[in-house]
Design a protein around this motif. Sequence first.
Motif: not given
Length: 511
Positions: A28, A31-33
Amino acid sequence: MNKMIKYTVGVLLFGMISCNEDTINLDPIGDTEAGFFQNEGQMQQAVFGIYQKVSFFYAFRGGQNNNVFPVTLLPSDDLTTPSNSYATENFTALNGSNGQLNLYYQFAYQLLARANTVLQKIETNGDFAYTTSPEQKNYHKGEALFLRAYMYFCLWNVFGTAPLVTERILDFDKAYPPNSEGTQLLDQAIMDLEEAANLLPATWPDEYKGRVVKNSALGLRGKCLLFRGTVNKSNADFTAAIADFNALAGLSLTPVYSRNFDVAYNNNDESLFEYQANNTPTNTNPYVGGAGGNDAFSVIGEIGMWVGMFNQDPSWIGNSHYSATDLIKNAYEDGDPRKAYNINPDATTPINVMKYVRNTAFVRGSNGISMNNPRILRYADVLLLKAEALVRSGGSLAEAIGLINRVRERARNSTDDGTPSAVPADRDVSESNAATVLEWIFRERRLELAFEEGHRWWDLRRRHIAGEIDLKTFDFGSLDSGCKFEDKNIYFPLPSREVVDNPNLNQNPGY
């Protein structure tokens, strides 16, 4: 609120069902969770994100109708506007379609969502995210609880029966919370603040000055207790509030009144909680974000405080500026330095409110965007709240009057040339009538806290609920001849779209 929740859950579900072998292993962008909330630095960023949402309550956002200050400032006898266009002033035009009320509600639940997310992540990731500085875990939790409690306090004062949401919502079946009842919002705020007071540090290093501390939680909890005690007539709440106020440490009144609204004295010893406005004058864009209420300006946009409602900046807002009423002008004694500081005595136009306009630094291009921090909770407010709690609980009237006199002494020592004024003189400490002392307190709160944070309206509102005053017969000093208060107006209408979309949410009575 439920629309935002449904959108978030919908995006999560769409992401899960739209994956295929060609895309599932792509890295991705950003940032991703799943990869965030992993260490102290990331958790701190998330906490700062809760603070950042407070900026929306002070932002210009491209136009005076996108600024939500009228929700707390205009419904009182201190401010009015020549425009005759604000429903929060005349009351008669209030309805669930009011744009500023809708934005206020939306921003509040966005802040609550951020706070609840941080609290959830501390619970699930705390054991491994805080390995370098384990004390930060409690500090971050305390900050999230404080900011959540502050928002509950505001929602109770604006809507009264807004939904109580105490967890992160990830499932559709939890996306339709019902109305709160009675003082449930205050109840939760009081519980959150009790826990926050036990978690927060007494101070922060200078680089983090402005973050909430133990005093912040104790002061706001005492205020919530006093508000709840007023409407419920609960002596236990008054005594608990006094205990919280007595536990405060290291606070003092500034030597002169004006320092509470001077950009050079942000985060001073009188401040318990203030919004940290932008201090970089080139990095503010008051037009990013616009009417949509989105987070577009969270990075590049406006994080200052718009004070243009007082000095008509930008000029094209026309007569949609706020003016001091004749009532508040006459409430001050001639010679009270606070009057000369707060109101321009020589103004020949309705542009006459000077608090937060004097001693202010503006961003480049201005448009009324100040780098001054609005003081949300300060020690003078707390001293007068303690005096009120003493009177209401049957405590020492002499002590209560002494607290009033501390505020009045500072006021008369606040002249420009340093020569003390003869007014306001001390109140008579031998006064034995509790009702008289209570009225002295509310008069002093009005003079000391004028044009700040909705203090006057929220004081009037709780006293009306308690049956101490009747706002239906009250003179609001409004320039709007159509101003008319009804009992239903003590609770502002919930957004119509929320009531329509949420089968468990009822509109406040009368709307």
